[in-house]
Design a protein around this motif. Structure first.
Motif, mmCIF file in Angstrom:
data_model
loop_
_atom_site.group_PDB
_atom_site.id
_atom_site.type_symbol
_atom_site.label_atom_id
_atom_site.label_comp_id
_atom_site.label_asym_id
_atom_site.label_seq_id
_atom_site.Cartn_x
_atom_site.Cartn_y
_atom_site.Cartn_z
ATOM 1 N N LEU A 88 -6.178 -4.287 2.189
ATOM 2 C CA LEU A 88 -4.735 -4.270 1.961
ATOM 3 C C LEU A 88 -4.154 -5.643 1.627
ATOM 4 C CD1 LEU A 88 -3.472 -1.780 4.702
ATOM 5 C CD2 LEU A 88 -3.746 -1.391 2.246
ATOM 6 N N LEU A 89 -4.668 -6.706 2.246
ATOM 7 C CA LEU A 89 -4.045 -8.016 2.086
ATOM 8 C C LEU A 89 -3.919 -8.451 0.625
ATOM 9 C CD1 LEU A 89 -2.785 -10.560 3.217
ATOM 10 C CD2 LEU A 89 -5.102 -11.497 3.535
ATOM 11 N N PRO A 90 -4.987 -8.444 -0.182
ATOM 12 C CA PRO A 90 -4.821 -8.911 -1.567
ATOM 13 C C PRO A 90 -3.890 -8.028 -2.383
ATOM 14 C CG PRO A 90 -7.009 -7.979 -1.241
ATOM 15 C CD PRO A 90 -6.398 -8.121 0.119
ATOM 16 N N LEU A 91 -3.908 -6.731 -2.132
ATOM 17 C CA LEU A 91 -3.016 -5.842 -2.877
ATOM 18 C C LEU A 91 -1.566 -6.087 -2.502
ATOM 19 C CD1 LEU A 91 -5.046 -2.505 -2.735
ATOM 20 C CD2 LEU A 91 -4.771 -4.047 -4.687
ATOM 21 N N LEU A 92 -1.292 -6.196 -1.195
ATOM 22 C CA LEU A 92 0.078 -6.464 -0.759
ATOM 23 C C LEU A 92 0.541 -7.835 -1.231
ATOM 24 C CD1 LEU A 92 -0.021 -5.048 2.886
ATOM 25 C CD2 LEU A 92 1.020 -4.008 0.853
ATOM 26 N N LEU A 93 -0.375 -8.804 -1.225
ATOM 27 C CA LEU A 93 -0.040 -10.145 -1.687
ATOM 28 C C LEU A 93 0.285 -10.152 -3.177
ATOM 29 C CD1 LEU A 93 0.207 -13.012 -0.611
ATOM 30 C CD2 LEU A 93 -2.227 -13.347 -1.130
ATOM 31 N N THR A 94 -0.480 -9.398 -3.943
ATOM 32 C CA THR A 94 -0.218 -9.295 -5.388
ATOM 33 C C THR A 94 1.129 -8.640 -5.653
ATOM 34 O OG1 THR A 94 -2.588 -9.127 -5.871
ATOM 35 C CG2 THR A 94 -1.070 -8.371 -7.575
ATOM 36 N N LEU A 95 1.390 -7.538 -4.976
ATOM 37 C CA LEU A 95 2.656 -6.832 -5.173
ATOM 38 C C LEU A 95 3.829 -7.688 -4.711
ATOM 39 C CD1 LEU A 95 1.616 -3.249 -3.976
ATOM 40 C CD2 LEU A 95 1.947 -4.024 -6.333
ATOM 41 N N GLY A 96 3.673 -8.357 -3.575
ATOM 42 C CA GLY A 96 4.758 -9.188 -3.063
ATOM 43 C C GLY A 96 5.038 -10.385 -3.950
ATOM 44 N N ALA A 97 3.969 -11.083 -4.377
ATOM 45 C CA ALA A 97 4.139 -12.245 -5.255
ATOM 46 C C ALA A 97 4.741 -11.833 -6.597
ATOM 47 C CB ALA A 97 2.797 -12.942 -5.471
ATOM 48 N N THR A 98 4.347 -10.650 -7.083
ATOM 49 C CA THR A 98 4.903 -10.147 -8.350
ATOM 50 C C THR A 98 6.383 -9.820 -8.196
ATOM 51 O OG1 THR A 98 2.762 -9.252 -9.047
ATOM 52 C CG2 THR A 98 4.727 -8.347 -10.100
ATOM 53 N N ALA A 99 6.739 -9.189 -7.083
ATOM 54 C CA ALA A 99 8.145 -8.844 -6.850
ATOM 55 C C ALA A 99 9.007 -10.099 -6.777
ATOM 56 C CB ALA A 99 8.278 -8.037 -5.562
ATOM 57 N N VAL A 100 8.525 -11.125 -6.093
ATOM 58 C CA VAL A 100 9.260 -12.385 -6.026
ATOM 59 C C VAL A 100 9.315 -13.035 -7.403
ATOM 60 C CG1 VAL A 100 9.279 -14.710 -5.052
ATOM 61 C CG2 VAL A 100 8.701 -12.770 -3.599
ATOM 62 N N GLY A 101 8.182 -13.018 -8.089
ATOM 63 C CA GLY A 101 8.126 -13.640 -9.412
ATOM 64 C C GLY A 101 9.065 -13.000 -10.407
ATOM 65 N N TRP A 102 9.080 -11.672 -10.470
ATOM 66 C CA TRP A 102 9.989 -10.984 -11.392
ATOM 67 C C TRP A 102 11.445 -11.253 -11.041
ATOM 68 C CZ3 TRP A 102 6.969 -5.724 -11.614
ATOM 69 C CH2 TRP A 102 5.971 -5.819 -12.605
#
Length: 501
Positions: free
Chosen positions: A412-426
């Motif tokens: 879960l960690l890398p997937l949640l990290l990817t989604l979270g970083a993408t949400a912040v980035g967008w």
């Protein structure tokens, strides 16, 4: 299946090029040959396109001076391709495609999400390059009085798409042969182009361009990073995987970075001088990035220019379609590699038709595409770089294909990290010129950055923030996980086919 060095040597022996049968499988020791310097050819050939000249106009379009644009361009190109060099090291350590190696960080099936994003980015890039080649050809033919209308564009699309699809379907051996010739031909003709249009440069005009703000400089820097190296990081290990494991990591990093950066750096400088000398030319490039460069050429060189433009763009598109096929397989499609590449070719043609015949504002859509997908790819890159930095041993080949192996199935960690970083980035990027992306930038107001119309609106901080968040979020808690993985005994060697899990 041959290695790049074998491909170069086969020119003199006349050995027949064969269809590549490798897919997601690990390259065997007997087929891993050559040295890091052979990486120069595919990377240089893919980035020697005269599109690099147009990036001068793109950079100045952020409202910055020549020196600011030059600094942003040099930093953006070198740093982003350096990231490619780092990830290329994973190729020689694991001898599998890039989007298989990232299973070590994301898990075997958890990796399907970044593989899907990678596939979208590479298909998008090959589509853009193919469309640009068709538009450039039509512009040249129009100037020569040979047509230039719909029929010319259709024929150009067919020819360019055929070259690209054949290269992607046939695979690595043909690609390496093509890239060598593309490097030589485009390199020579580009030098001639520079000599012919040098008298259009007016330093007094260029040097008088006023400087922009720090936010505008950062926006140009991020755009250059997404337009160059961040558009390739997800494919960076696809070519180094044929090198022996004993190859120098520094050599892999150095030759990848040098091969990819050399041509864009030189083209950028000249493109800045040309665009800065003529506001008319700079605006024309936004509508037709390659074709606009023909307006300052003598008629006799238009056909050679069309050749160099098309070949340079095909060089990049061929690498993209090859890697997009591999990414599609990694995302879960179970077909042979060449069929995946053929499927991507069909999508590429459809997208190119839209850009050439229906899109109104090419540059706005292009920038929106790069920035939007650049955010999740930057997040993936951060996780991949951190995971690679933590590892002291080569990848366990067998467990890259086993959901219940040391790398896990869907952590879960890398997937949640990817989604979270993408949400912040967008939330920290804007694309107001592309109507389908006006929803972005939703964090600029809450964070006190002036909202979607403020000074930070076009700095595109989201790309850098996503990269940093994902890197630190993986590096800090990941050491124990990697040490546990590397402490396990080696698993049985994989017995995988060309389109495995």
């Amino acid at each position: 299946m041959t290695h790049p060095q074998d491909s170069l040597d086969s020119r003199s022996t006349g050995r027949q090029i064969q269809l590549e049968t490798h897919g997601l499988d690990v390259i065997g020791d007997a087929e891993r040959k050559g040295t890091p310097r052979t990486l120069f050819w595919p990377w240089f050939g893919a980035n020697v396109s005269v599109l690099g000249l147009s990036y001068g106009a793109f950079a100045l379009g952020f409202g910055i001076s020549f020196w600011q644009a030059l600094t942003a361009g040099v930093l953006g190109i070198v740093v982003s391709f350096l990231l490619c060099g780092f990830i290329a090291v994973a190729g020689k350590r694991g001898s599998a495609p890039t989007m298989v190696l990232s299973r070590a960080a994301y898990g075997v099936r958890g990796n399907r999400l970044p593989s899907l994003i990678s596939w979208m980015l590479t298909v998008g890039w090959e589509t853009v390059l193919t469309a640009l080649a068709a538009m450039a050809t039509a512009t040249v033919f129009s100037r020569l009085g040979w047509g230039g209308g719909t029929e010319t564009k259709v024929i150009a699309l067919v020819v360019v798409a055929a070259l690209t699809v054949v290269g992607g379907v046939m695979g690595f051996d043909l690609i390496m042969r093509l890239q060598t010739w593309i490097t030589v031909i485009t390199g020579v003709l580009t030098v001639v182009y520079v000599g012919l249009v040098a008298d259009h440069i007016h330093w007094s005009t260029v040097s008088a361009i006023p400087a922009g703000s720090a936010q505008q400089f950062i926006g140009a820097l991020v755009f250059m990073m997404t337009g160059f190296g961040l558009g390739w990081v997800n494919a960076a290990a696809d070519y180094s995987r044929y090198l022996p494991r004993s190859s120098s990591s520094r050599g892999v990093i150095g030759w990848t970075t040098f091969g990819a950066s050399a041509a864009p750096l030189l083209l950028l400088v000249f493109g800045l001088l040309l665009a800065g000398s003529s506001e008319t030319l700079s605006k024309a490039i936004a509508a037709d990035p390659i074709g606009a460069l023909t307006t300052i050429l003598p008629t006799w060189f238009l056909v050679p220019f069309a050749v160099v433009a098309v070949l340079g763009l095909v060089g990049g598109a061929v690498l993209d379609i090859y890697s997009s096929g591999l990414a599609l397989l990694s995302a879960g499609l179970r077909v042979p590699r060449h069929l995946a590449a053929l499927f991507d070719g069909i999508l590429m043609i459809a997208g190119s038709v839209y850009i050439v015949f229906f899109a109104d504002n090419f540059l706005a859509q292009f920038m929106g595409f790069l920035t939007t997908l650049g955010v999740p790819i930057a997040a993936w890159c951060g996780i991949m770089l951190a995971d690679l930095a933590l590892r002291r041993r080569d990848y366990d080949e067998g467990d890259l294909y086993r959901p219940h192996g040391r790398y896990g199935d869907v952590p879960l960690l890398p997937l949640l990290l990817t989604l979270g970083a993408t949400a912040v980035g967008w939330g920290l990027v804007t694309n107001t010129s592309a109507s389908w992306l006006t929803w972005q930038g939703y964090l600029l107001e809450p964070l006190g950055l002036g909202g979607r119309t403020g000074a930070w609106a076009y700095a595109n901080l989201g790309v850098l923030v996503a990269l940093a968040l994902a890197f630190l979020g993986t590096l800090l808690p990941g050491r124990g996980r990697v040490r546990e993985q590397e402490a396990e005994a080696p698993s049985p060697s994989p017995n995988e086919g060309a389109y495995s899990t």
